[in-house]
Design a protein around this motif. Structure first.
Motif, PDB file in Angstrom:
ATOM      1  N   GLN A  81       0.807  -1.284   0.055  1.00 52.47           N
ATOM      2  CA  GLN A  81      -0.231   0.083  -0.056  1.00 52.47           C
ATOM      3  C   GLN A  81       1.035   1.281   0.011  1.00 52.47           C
ATOM      4  O   GLN A  81       1.564   1.579   0.985  1.00 52.47           O
ATOM      5  CB  GLN A  81      -0.826  -0.064   1.105  1.00 52.47           C
ATOM      6  CG  GLN A  81      -1.844   1.279   1.279  1.00 52.47           C
ATOM      7  CD  GLN A  81      -2.766   1.102   2.475  1.00 52.47           C
ATOM      8  OE1 GLN A  81      -2.659   0.288   3.383  1.00 52.47           O
ATOM      9  NE2 GLN A  81      -3.906   1.948   2.389  1.00 52.47           N
ATOM     10  N   ASP A 160      -2.265  -4.642  -1.702  1.00 51.02           N
ATOM     11  CA  ASP A 160      -2.983  -3.981  -0.886  1.00 51.02           C
ATOM     12  C   ASP A 160      -3.426  -2.544  -1.285  1.00 51.02           C
ATOM     13  O   ASP A 160      -2.589  -1.650  -1.577  1.00 51.02           O
ATOM     14  CB  ASP A 160      -1.872  -3.664   0.446  1.00 51.02           C
ATOM     15  CG  ASP A 160      -2.680  -3.284   1.690  1.00 51.02           C
ATOM     16  OD1 ASP A 160      -3.555  -2.645   1.542  1.00 51.02           O
ATOM     17  OD2 ASP A 160      -1.928  -3.118   2.569  1.00 51.02           O
ATOM     18  N   GLU A 161      -4.610  -2.438  -1.616  1.00 50.21           N
ATOM     19  CA  GLU A 161      -4.966  -1.156  -2.315  1.00 50.21           C
ATOM     20  C   GLU A 161      -4.357  -0.631  -3.507  1.00 50.21           C
ATOM     21  O   GLU A 161      -3.909   0.243  -3.513  1.00 50.21           O
ATOM     22  CB  GLU A 161      -5.256   0.021  -1.261  1.00 50.21           C
ATOM     23  CG  GLU A 161      -6.256  -0.368  -0.104  1.00 50.21           C
ATOM     24  CD  GLU A 161      -6.684   0.616   0.540  1.00 50.21           C
ATOM     25  OE1 GLU A 161      -7.038   2.000   0.126  1.00 50.21           O
ATOM     26  OE2 GLU A 161      -6.864   0.479   1.874  1.00 50.21           O
TER      27      GLU A 161
HETATM   28 MG   LIG Z   1      -4.246  -0.592   4.870  1.00 49.62          MG
END
Ligand SMILES: [Mg+2]
Ligand SMILES: Nc1ncnc2c1ncn2[C@@H]1O[C@H](COP(=O)(O)OP(=O)(O)OP(=O)(O)O)[C@@H](O)[C@H]1O
Lengths: 243, 317
Positions: A81, A160-161
């Motif tokens: 992320q 992650d995102e």
């Molecule tokens: Mg997070």
């Protein structure tokens, strides 16, 4: 055999558990989304899965092994992320994506150019491959890091995102490359707030808010009155409502 | 026997100096590239200060200061790396303690050794013109180790410097690689000690890299430019020092500094040129015939013209 199994995992940074009694399982060829409001423990669970953190209770198994001493790391792909990019970094998109081959090929062998080309193609960065990463937009940088993970041709891809700030066209390509990976028998665990782009391709949705609140196919979530794609507001609102 | 080279390298001391300069000009910016990318540009300074203590210890114990400096610098570099890994080096105090300790320790110990004299200055400010064959051999071994390590393991060091957490997940031996980077930095510092001096080592690690970051786009390009500029600065600095009887260590660093100023100026001009063109285009409607010089730069590197890198001018500290 499950690619990933998480059983009764609890983790606290200080005293209050951030992740509590979590069970999760991914089989080969499964495409699973992990959703939850900010601070619900998604990134923490990801770090536990990758072996960057150790659970205080419970067990994590990657390919049947303890993630911290997994011997073939090339089987694992990871998109962090918002990776912090050193400001003065002079490196091209290609430099970063090629690094994704290190685990699979080892440092003593040349990178597999074709895998790098495919990864760049998959995120639509072929034309920008010789540009400096530091000069690209946030979304283009994010796609660079997705390509780095794809270049390693992993059997489990954890993201992650990755699509925060990525435009619609890039999201479409992104979905296609994930689907392609899944069709070859890999498993994908995708943490995201925006599932619209991938909703149709998902096998399961896991809702996390400290513990797992829902784990099932998107259709069951729809039965609970939550749609992933059509009403962009549905999922966030529903997540807000979970106590 | 000196080799039959033309002026200014006809004498043996100049030939030894040339070799030492070229080796250090190569190795310091090579490892400096990784240090700068990790935003640890202060590291060269810190390790230099520790090497000073090491030199003083060598003078006190009457062992060859190169070895004692290497020992103290490597130990110190590993210590600093530990602090960094624990996330404490960025809270500068811990790092500063190493610096102060290094200088203070060096002064006290060399005072004790009765060596606060020209002998010590050779290490503090460099004394490339008095490099002996034995010292050249040491410089060659140390620089050679750095160059070989970067040539072999550069891709691994790059991956770790870019994104440590990712590298850990990819199964790279992150702790070992960080240790290797620290040891190589210490090695390059000790190699450069007799050439530019402890006080200016960090400059030779950082300035060519700063220029290279303006000129290059890729990692490989940065390494080539940085080491090329490092070698060029060493050679030009040596010639200038011989010609005008200047202190060679300082001259070499001044050349590297001038190169950086010129390069960053070019970069700024290139951008200004584009702004001017854009303004003209808006005023006159259709764009006039492209300025051939400017057009060349635009094709060579359109990133700079369209999307100026806000960090290109940062001097990394
Ligand atoms: Mg997070
Ligand atoms: N390194 C850390 N040390 C202490 N607490 C942390 C740390 N990282 C995260 N936390 C805390 O743990 C909780 C869960 O964080 P986590 O990053 O896992 O959430 P997330 O679901 O990924 O959120 P987001 O959607 O914002 O990415 C938060 O309350 C956060 O403040």
């Amino acid at each position: 055999m499950a690619i990933l199994s998480v059983e009764g995992v609890t983790f606290a940074y200080q005293t209050e558990p951030v992740v509590e009694a979590v069970d999760l399982r991914l089989d080969p060829g499964e495409f699973v989304a992990l959703v939850g409001p900010n601070g619900s423990g998604k990134s923490t669970l990801v770090r536990l899965v990758l072996g960057l953190l150790r659970p205080q209770r419970g067990v994590v198994r990657l390919f049947g092994q303890d993630p911290a001493d997994l011997d073939d790391r090339a089987r694992l792909g990871y998109v962090p992320q918002r990776p912090a990019l050193a400001a003065g970094l002079t490196a091209t998109v290609e430099d970063i994506v090629t690094a994704g081959q290190l685990a699979r090929r080892g440092w003593w062998r040349r990178a597999d150019r074709e895998a790098v080309d495919r990864a760049l193609e998959a995120v639509g960065l072929s034309d920008l491959r010789r540009e400096r990463v530091a000069s690209l937009s946030g979304g283009q940088q994010q796609r660079t890091f997705i390509a780095r993970a794809l270049a390693g041709e992993p059997e489990l891809l954890v993201l992650d995102e990755p699509i925060a700030g990525v435009d619609a066209e890039a999201q479409r390509r992104f979905r296609e490359s994930l689907v392609h990976l899944v069709e070859r028998g890999a498993a994908v665990l995708l943490v995201s707030h925006e599932l619209g782009a991938v909703a149709e391709a998902l096998d399961r949705v896991v809702v996390l808010k400290r513990s797992v609140r829902f784990d099932g196919p998107p259709s069951e979530l729809a039965a609970a009155g939550v749609s992933l794609g059509v009403h962009a507001e549905d999922l966030p609102l529903w997540l807000e409502g979970i106590r | 026997m000196p080799l039959p080279l033309p002026w200014p390298f006809e004498r043996e001391f100049m030939q030894l100096a040339l070799l030492a300069g070229v080796l250090v000009g190569l190795s310091a910016p090579l490892i400096g590239t990784f240090v700068v990318q990790r935003r640890m540009s202060l590291l060269g300074d810190g390790i230099g200060h520790l090497a000073f203590t090491g030199v003083a210890v060598g003078l006190l114990l009457e062992v060859w200061p190169v070895w004692s400096a290497l020992l103290v610098a490597v130990a110190g570099a590993l210590g600093i790396e530990r602090l960094r890994a624990q996330g404490r080096a960025s809270g500068d105090l811990a790092l500063a303690l190493f610096f102060y300790g290094g200088i203070a320790g060096g002064v006290v110990i060399s005072g004790k050794a009765g060596a606060l004299d020209a002998n010590l200055f050779a290490y503090l400010f460099g004394s490339i013109l008095t490099v002996t064959r034995g010292e050249l051999l040491a410089v060659a071994v140390l620089s050679g180790a750095v160059i070989a390590a970067v040539a072999i393991g550069g891709r691994l060091l790059f991956a770790v410097v870019v994104d440590e957490e990712w590298a850990r997940v990819a199964g790279l031996p992150v702790g070992v690689l960080n240790g290797v980077l620290a040891v190589l930095t210490a090695t390059a510092v000790v190699a450069a000690m007799r050439v530019v001096g402890i006080l200016l080592i960090a400059a030779l690690m950082v300035l060519p890299v700063a220029s290279a970051q303006v000129l290059a786009r890729s990692q490989r390009g940065t390494l080539w430019w940085a080491s090329g500029i490092g070698v060029g600065s060493a050679v030009v600095g040596l010639v200038a020092a011989r010609q005008w009887d200047l202190a060679p260590g300082g001259t070499i660093v001044l050349v590297a500094l001038v190169v950086f100023l010129v390069v960053s100026q070019l970069d700024a001009r290139r951008r200004l040129g584009v702004v001017a063109r854009a303004v003209r285009a808006v005023r006159r409607g259709p764009v006039d015939a492209p300025d051939p010089v400017l057009a060349g730069t635009i094709h060579a590197d359109h990133r700079h013209t369209h999307e100026p890198d806000p960090h290109a001018h940062e001097v990394h500290r």
